[in-house]
Write an enzyme that holds these catalytic residues in place. Structure first.
Site, PDB file in Angstrom:
ATOM      1  N   GLU A 199       0.818  -1.209   0.000  1.00  0.00           N
ATOM      2  CA  GLU A 199       0.000   0.000   0.000  1.00  0.00           C
ATOM      3  C   GLU A 199       0.847   1.252   0.000  1.00  0.00           C
ATOM      4  O   GLU A 199       1.893   1.288   0.631  1.00  0.00           O
ATOM      5  CB  GLU A 199      -0.845   0.023   1.277  1.00  0.00           C
ATOM      6  CG  GLU A 199      -1.850  -1.071   1.307  1.00  0.00           C
ATOM      7  CD  GLU A 199      -2.516  -1.190   2.661  1.00  0.00           C
ATOM      8  OE1 GLU A 199      -2.765  -0.168   3.310  1.00  0.00           O
ATOM      9  OE2 GLU A 199      -2.785  -2.330   3.053  1.00  0.00           O
ATOM     10  N   CYS A 223       5.397  -7.748   7.633  1.00  0.00           N
ATOM     11  CA  CYS A 223       6.349  -7.255   8.633  1.00  0.00           C
ATOM     12  C   CYS A 223       6.516  -8.327   9.699  1.00  0.00           C
ATOM     13  O   CYS A 223       5.582  -9.066   9.996  1.00  0.00           O
ATOM     14  CB  CYS A 223       5.791  -5.975   9.267  1.00  0.00           C
ATOM     15  SG  CYS A 223       6.892  -5.219  10.482  1.00  0.00           S
ATOM     16  N   CYS A 230       4.001  -5.829  16.281  1.00  0.00           N
ATOM     17  CA  CYS A 230       3.328  -4.852  17.154  1.00  0.00           C
ATOM     18  C   CYS A 230       1.847  -5.224  17.303  1.00  0.00           C
ATOM     19  O   CYS A 230       1.176  -5.548  16.315  1.00  0.00           O
ATOM     20  CB  CYS A 230       3.463  -3.437  16.597  1.00  0.00           C
ATOM     21  SG  CYS A 230       5.176  -2.872  16.523  1.00  0.00           S
ATOM     22  N   GLY A 232       5.775  -2.534   6.781  1.00  0.00           N
ATOM     23  CA  GLY A 232       7.169  -2.966   6.905  1.00  0.00           C
ATOM     24  C   GLY A 232       7.989  -2.149   7.883  1.00  0.00           C
ATOM     25  O   GLY A 232       7.599  -1.071   8.302  1.00  0.00           O
ATOM     26  N   CYS A 268      -1.912   1.876   8.020  1.00  0.00           N
ATOM     27  CA  CYS A 268      -1.089   0.952   7.251  1.00  0.00           C
ATOM     28  C   CYS A 268      -1.526  -0.499   7.377  1.00  0.00           C
ATOM     29  O   CYS A 268      -1.907  -0.972   8.438  1.00  0.00           O
ATOM     30  CB  CYS A 268       0.370   1.108   7.629  1.00  0.00           C
ATOM     31  SG  CYS A 268       0.749   0.582   9.290  1.00  0.00           S
TER      32      CYS A 268
END
Ligand code: SAH
Length: 344
Positions: A94, A114, A118, A161, A334
């Site tokens: 994106e 990624c 998180c 990422g 994101c």
């Protein structure tokens, strides 16, 4: 060695020069080719009219020069545009273009997926697929400019990422996008956002680039931070902050701390006090954002929560602002669009 996978868009001018020397092309053609790729940004070698057919044929046969496909495009009522860009191996990332008074800012991805994990972030759900090449990141800029019909004035590496988990290509991208004989973006108009890979921050500082560093802090307490950001177990906060201080000293640039407010978790008074201490340790600016609950998990915060938190920081003398939220109606946080599309 030359083979048919030469990623010509990732080549610096010096590397192109060496390549052209190797194949017996005159040196001045290097500048011509570089300009076609990075300034005129044509779609194919055929459009490079001042290169002889022989040279173009060589390039066609031995190198790759591809634009990503625009798989999906969403336009928000506030003018924000989001593109899902597809590469030839079928992977998508994106890119989000946001309009500010000072121009268009582009949020680009640095990896497909990624591996940082998180707790609140949609990009990390299925882990890392692969890192992007410098040319793929450049193409995010060039294709977005084409879609938007406006020059991209600044870039933030805040899409999918972790940029410092793909440092070599990210630095190569930075050098290329800021080359004045290429796209010519201003050195200081590129912001790299990281979850805090301490040794890479030192490495970056030693390169003395003028890029703006942004640390995704999200908690001023190391133990609390570990709960939402597993990377903190590997590189605990005190270590990361030392690295940030080193970055500020080495580059003379102030650092940005990104602080995503998760209501009831990291916006208590003790958080304000501790964050104020950290901000006082070095030249910095705190960017407060309400967590986007469409990310994942049951994390919530309103814009008001973020404003209250920021005003408490300001009262303590901290240089803090609440970031404008753009593109809310197109799930611009994101990782959301890629995830949605994977689930279709
Ligand atoms: N990996 C890098 C850059 C990509 S994330 C980093 O961690 O900084 C870009 C920013 O968006 C980071 O500050 C990240 O913590 C934040 N972010 C991720 N998911 C979010 C969400 N659901 N709501 C608000 N911010 C989020």
């Amino acid at each position: 060695m030359i083979n048919n996978t030469v990623d010509i868009v990732s080549y610096t001018r010096d590397e192109l020069k060496a390549l052209f020397q190797e194949i017996g092309e005159p040196a001045y053609r290097t500048d011509q080719l570089f300009s076609w790729i990075h300034q005129k940004r044509v779609s194919s070698f055929d459009e490079m009219t001042n290169l002889p057919e022989k040279t173009r044929a060589w390039l066609r046969e031995n190198t790759v020069y591809e634009r990503p496909a625009v798989v999906r495009k969403q336009v928000s009522s506030d003018g924000t545009e989001k593109y899902l860009l597809g590469f030839s191996d079928g992977n998508c990332v994106e890119t989000v273009a946001m309009e500010y008074e000072h121009g268009v800012s582009l949020c680009i991805s640095t990896q497909v997926g990624c591996r940082m994990g998180c707790a609140f972030c949609a990009s990390t759900v299925n882990g890392l697929v692969r890192s992007l090449t410098a040319s793929e990141m450049l193409m995010e800029v060039y294709e977005s400019e084409r879609q938007k019909g406006k020059r991209i004035d600044s870039v933030v590496l805040m899409g999918i990422g972790e940029p410092l988990d793909n440092m070599e290509s990210v630095v190569r991208f930075y050098d290329l996008v800021t080359d004045e004989r290429g796209y010519g973006m201003k050195n200081r108009s590129v912001t790299l956002s990281t979850c805090g890979i301490a040794p890479k921050i030192y490495e970056l500082a030693d390169m003395k680039k003028q890029l703006t560093l942004s640390l995704s802090l999200h908690s001023a307490f190391s133990d609390k931070r570990s709960k939402i950001m597993p990377v903190n177990l590997r590189y605990p906060l005190p270590e990361v902050l030392e690295a940030c201080k080193y970055y500020v000293e080495k580059t003379g640039r102030r650092i940005t701390f990104e602080y995503t407010v998760i209501h009831g978790t990291n916006d208590l008074d003790e958080d304000v006090n501790e964050l104020a201490k950290i901000a006082g340790m070095m030249q910095s600016h705190v960017n407060v954002i309400p967590v986007n609950s469409a990310g994942r998990g049951d994390f919530e915060a309103t814009r008001k929560d973020a404003e209250v938190f920021a005003s408490k920081l300001i009262k303590k003398g901290v240089n803090a602002t609440v970031r404008r939220t753009l593109g809310n109606d197109i799930s611009a946080a994101c990782g959301q669009l890629r995830r949605e599309t994977q689930q279709l």
